[in-house]
Design an enzyme around this catalytic site. Structure first.
Site, PDB file in Angstrom:
ATOM      1  N   GLY B 313       0.852  -1.193   0.000  1.00 53.69           N
ATOM      2  CA  GLY B 313       0.000   0.000   0.000  1.00 53.69           C
ATOM      3  C   GLY B 313       0.881   1.234   0.000  1.00 53.69           C
ATOM      4  N   ASP B 314       0.269   2.383   0.184  1.00 57.08           N
ATOM      5  CA  ASP B 314       0.990   3.649   0.216  1.00 57.08           C
ATOM      6  C   ASP B 314       1.973   3.759  -0.965  1.00 57.08           C
ATOM      7  OD1 ASP B 314      -0.530   4.029   2.436  1.00 57.08           O
ATOM      8  OD2 ASP B 314       1.105   4.523   3.781  1.00 57.08           O
ATOM      9  N   ASN B 315       3.270   3.643  -0.662  1.00 51.84           N
ATOM     10  CA  ASN B 315       4.266   3.839  -1.726  1.00 51.84           C
ATOM     11  C   ASN B 315       4.654   2.526  -2.401  1.00 51.84           C
ATOM     12  OD1 ASN B 315       4.270   6.139   0.081  1.00 51.84           O
ATOM     13  ND2 ASN B 315       6.097   6.833  -1.017  1.00 51.84           N
TER      14      ASN B 315
END
Lengths: 723, 723
Positions: B313-315
């Site tokens: 997730g995120d990056n």
């Protein structure tokens, strides 16, 4: 009150003299006609009424046709899709067709006139790659691409008129000969048609009006191998085709039509298809021929001192009453069947004839007139629906069809039609010739424009289809509304721009169809013309999937005007914040019942906070308005016919036009009622469209209101100064 | 029974030692982690558990980033559509964007790197026809075409990490510095990332597992001028762009990307778009870079004797766990959030890591854990949904996140999770490593194929969208079903053909999207390959608008296989006679409740009498089957998730595969129950997916049935010989 008379046509039949006289008197009729299955006898023809006689030009003359089978009418048909499961493929192209209706044309070289198409690539298979077995009606393809689908487009002769076939099969006519349709474009048939008419006129001296049913080419109607309807297109030019026509076309236009120009993937250029330039050329070509030939027949009728009337149906193809050539025919009259307001306007607006006539429902046939059934509700529904349109633009006459003797057995029905005929004459006297008050001028924009005036969204002459009723409802609402209605094509706009007097342009329909416009909307000129016009103060009303064409990040090409677009799945990642319907808005402020958008439209969303959302449910916008410069866009997801939706449409139009201050002019507050004003005659009418008593405020030309109470279906006629 | 232990990760926090010990014991946890907003103190880190520590690579280092603002991450953004109402046009291209998140890149020549597009023609406006006002962030177009729409595609620097921004704004963090995202492709940032990690590892000797959150590029997440989410694409490569990247791309691939290759009409190459070759090249380019750089960091972690775990997730952009380069990174583990069966399989199937971990719901946050609320139902729903998928392919560990101190206050919840963790370990012991019985092998065919395994139809990591749930339901059903599931792209088929072991190919989605395939279906090679394969005995299941592309008289290009097509309005004139659902059919014979096709699909009709109509209502077919050679096509209008629809899908798959005789193998008669068999370990499990007691017949591997009664949510484990 003395009984009014005239403007009504009755069917009659042999041995029904006394009752016919009584009915002529009670309904005030002044014309008598025969019908399918009935003949008038001499006593009846001697009554004080005009006599209409049905006349068939291109069928019902087997003594001629059987000796000229090479002049039968022709069609291009397409076989089913056939999948090649090996490197060769046999296509039994007649599969699914009814061989008593059509037989392959093996007289003209199939290699030249037929087409085998690989539908998986849309490439034509070279003629040397297939052979034909005429015994088994098989096309054999060599070197087929495995698991491609192939079709054969082939020419047939039609050997049975489809209307007679339908009646023949339905009524078990047994050995009665099949009427063979012949093509007046061919030499012998062309001469025969004229000679026979001359002879017929001599033999029918009592006929005042020759009721052509109709001219030369039947709308496309093809049956399947079970002798049931397979394909019906009331607008279809399928049966106008012949090798001779194709050759003449090529000589005149300088290019040859391909079978595919007619067959069109099996869609046969349905009115829902955006028409191709070739098909438009072909239609024009046929229309010119039909007008020229029909004129010759009409002149023969006139020379014999009779009137020529055309029935708007059956073999009407190529006449195109709203086309460029129709008025050249010189007809006296057109008669057509009235299913509601739209079909009434379709008849009553036909230009260039002395009079028009609407045949109302129910038809006097045993399916309605049977012991224990009450035919009045159908009659009242038909009358009240069509009456809205009569108040705007009346036909000049009304009539009925079928067996008068059947209807005569239903006294309540006879009473009701006595009321209807009297009311019709009253309307006609008040409305005829003048111009009713129009609050707005509205243009319906689609691929067809004027030539299909009042014919948009129709399948098989106004049958209800799931895919159409949500648009037909808009047309029905317009047919009786106090607005001017005109029909424009995209081509009209490109060639002539937008007429100055238009208040609102409507574009409505499913994506890709001729009614929304499909690829027309890829045209920057069209799109920018409409934007400019709305920006300067015009109104644009979109219904369903208006101006839908996927390009440049838009699906609705005028999304900027409408303030809404349709989610195709590509902008799910973009947050949609505009989901609140406005609490008060001009367009829906008097809506008191749940919305009904019919088939409605999914996944429409508002583009910005400037979009005035009128209805939002199930995560979708179904009604919205949007300012655009000085003008407005309005979106509705669908508009099936109802009084509430008529009201919604009228408010949407006034809002789009920026004329909300003019809305309560000649206006009834109660949505079951309507007001029509006739400044030329100084009168106005308040009508109750419902079968219940209604109380309504009525607003006059200055917007002053007064309350009225109207009985079921009542029309009140008032002097304009009286309010 | 002695308490089982391990395979569970707990969040903890400072000053919570005693309770943490208690929870470690009760839930059998063997790892502790910090969370957003929590830190572990030294006492807790000294407990008998592995310590996970969250690590940010490309944000949270403003001391570095502030001195290298030219190395900020970049994005291409598109302005709104702007209409030219005169011959010149000013576009305030930053309108609608949040200037605390993104600022225009004026360092690199806008004339070279930006693009102004006439969206009405889709033509690029020559750079000499526009000028830029950097003060006002305005593009000024000269000689604009009046009433055309224009957009500006422009480069920005991202100056605030969007996840930190969201938390910052949501939690009112006031003056807390904005974390600046930097791009490790740039020289200084690339060196810094490694140096800092080395230093950090020295400073964090208690950390056993470095939990990367995540690597370099955040999924595309852009805010609007009200600091609210404007655009979110969990799959989007938007933030990977930079001038340096574009230049390197051109050098490597021999052609330059246009801004439009990234901006894509404002759709930004959403996963719902059929990917362009250029975008696929670009993704590949980014993946190779991310894998190479991430590998360098992982090696540093390994050199320090720690484990490297990636948060999915995120990056995470560019890591593509199902892509070609992921395994090169050398990660020990992946952890991700589990919303249901689909996201569980998305994690558990990731190849090439030592272990996977699923973070279950609810998150221990005050939105669920507040006085008076019972967090157990959400936990049970999440557990029972994901458990179906665990039974097929388990993650190696489960865990929770948030404030342990909050959850601790809900004793019933603590009890329930104690049960869950024990049950998880029991499942894992039984299931891990073996191959569960699969009755069929099913391939999901779309534009993405394996790289988006278990990721089809997802918007923003498995949020429920109106346009997706009717397809996501099919994926959810598959995630726990006793079938092998694989993902194929159209390109896979073209390059390698259809793998031999596939029983059924599924194509599902809305027309034009990457999931149904859009213009891919114009390819004769693809279409004929699938026809050939089904004809030889394969099964093809279409859901929604499968293989939809309008060509050759078909909308569903495999209409001949499916036996149904969708009416676009062009064949209304063709009679549709096939409207009777079959009274009995294998696919729906045990359906006992009304159908639920979710958003369903309009206007689908049967092509011939060979089509086996399973459901017909409202003038439409919503479920049908059709024989095609030795194989079958099956059509379903939509498949939202439910136990009844899971059953419908399974029956449809077995029917399509022609393996109905194998259906009642390791099978539960009651649709609330399922059977999973593990021949490798000699056991099978009967699970009750519901929260009510269930009675069911259970069929063994020979199809012999025995009745079982299961408590709410119960799993019964049995020896295969025991039935």
């Amino acid at each position: 009150m003395s009984k009014s008379r005239g403007r009504v046509t009755l069917p009659s039949e042999a041995n029904f003299l006394k009752e016919t006289e009584e009915m002529l008197e009670r309904w005030g009729a002044d014309a008598l006609r025969d019908s399918d299955g009935t003949k008038l006898d001499d006593e009846i023809k001697a009554l004080n009424a005009k006599i209409y006689t049905t006349y068939f030009v291109a069928r019902g003359h087997n003594e001629f046709a059987e000796t000229h089978m090479e002049e039968c009418q022709q069609l291009y048909l397409m076989s089913r899709h056939n999948t090649a499961t090996g490197s060769s493929l046999d296509i039994p192209f007649m599969d699914g067709y009814y061989q008593e209706q059509v037989i392959p044309d093996y007289l003209h070289d199939p290699k030249k006139w037929w087409e085998v198409i690989d539908r998986t690539t849309q490439q034509t298979v070279p003629a040397d790659q297939w052979t034909l077995d005429q015994e088994k009606h098989l096309v054999h393809i060599r070197n087929a691409e495995e698991f491609h689908e192939y079709t054969v487009s082939f020419l047939v002769y039609a050997i049975w008129d489809p209307t007679q076939m339908y009646n023949h099969i339905t009524n078990n006519w047994g050995n009665k000969p099949h009427e063979i349709p012949f093509d007046v474009r061919q030499t012998a048939s062309g001469s025969f048609a004229k000679e026979y008419l001359r002879k017929w006129l001599l033999e029918n001296p009592d006929t005042d009006v020759v009721r052509f049913t109709t001219f030369f080419y039947h709308f496309t109607l093809v049956f399947n191998n079970h002798a049931k309807e397979k394909y019906v297109d009331w607008f279809g030019y399928g049966a106008t085709v012949s090798v001779k026509a194709l050759e003449e076309f090529e000589r005149e236009y300088g290019y040859a039509l391909r079978p595919e120009d007619i067959v069109d993937n099996g869609y046969y250029n349905s009115t829902f298809r955006v028409p191709t330039p070739a098909y438009l050329d072909y239609m024009d070509f046929v229309q010119r021929f039909v007008a020229k030939k029909a004129k010759e027949l009409v002149e023969i009728v006139h020379e014999a001192g009779r009137e020529a009337m055309m029935f708007l149906g059956d073999n009407w193809i190529g006449t195109e009453p709203y086309g460029k050539y129709f008025q050249n025919i010189g007809l006296d009259a057109v008669v057509g069947s009235v299913g509601g307001g739209v079909s009434l306007r379709l008849i009553s607006e036909i230009p260039g004839v002395k009079y028009t006539e609407g045949r109302f429902l129910p038809y006097f046939f045993p399916d309605t007139f049977y012991e224990g059934n009450d035919p009045c509700p159908e009659a009242a529904r038909n009358w009240l629906t069509a009456r809205r349109a009569l108040m705007r633009k009346p036909v000049d006459r009304i009539g009925y069809g079928g067996y008068l003797s059947l209807a005569y057995r239903f006294p309540k029905f006879v009473d009701y039609i006595e009321h209807v005929t009297d009311e019709f004459r009253e309307i006609y006297e008040n409305v005829h010739g003048g111009r009713p008050y129009c609050g707005l001028k509205v243009a319906v924009l689609n691929s067809w424009g004027a030539i299909r005036s009042w014919q948009a969204y129709m399948v098989a002459h106004e049958l209800r289809y799931k895919q159409c009723y949500s648009y037909m409802g808009m047309m029905e609402a317009l047919s009786g509304a106090a607005v001017d209605v005109t029909f424009l094509s995209f081509r009209d706009l490109r060639e002539h721009g937008i007429p100055e007097d238009i208040d609102v342009i409507i574009n409505a329909g499913d994506a890709g169809t001729a009614f929304s416009g499909g690829e027309e909307w890829a045209d920057p000129e069209l799109v920018s013309m409409l934007r400019r016009w709305v920006y300067a103060g015009g109104g644009f009303l979109g219904v369903g999937e208006p101006c839908a064409y996927h390009k440049g990040g838009r699906y609705f090409q005028l999304a900027d005007v409408l303030g809404v677009d349709k989610e195709l799945g590509f902008t799910l990642s973009t947050d949609k914040y505009y989901t609140q319907a406005q609490e008060e808005h001009f367009i829906n402020c008097d809506r008191s019942e749940p919305y009904d958008f019919g088939e409605s439209m999914k996944n429409v969303y508002a583009l910005s906070e400037e979009t005035e959302i009128l209805e939002y449910s199930d995560g979708e916008v179904h009604a919205a308005a949007h300012p655009y410069g000085e003008g407005y866009g309005v979106y509705l997801a669908g508009l099936p016919y109802s009084y509430a939706n008529t009201r919604l449409l009228m408010r949407a139009l006034y809002y789009a036009a920026g004329k909300t201050d003019r809305y309560q002019i000649w206006y009834a507050g109660n949505q079951n009622c309507e007001v029509n004003a006739y400044p030329d005659t100084g009168r106005f009418a308040v009508q109750n469209n419902s079968m219940e008593e209604q109380r309504t405020l009525v607003y006059d030309g200055e917007g002053r209101a007064e309350e009225y109470v109207l009985g079921p279906g009542e029309i009140l006629w008032k002097e304009i100064s009286s309010i």
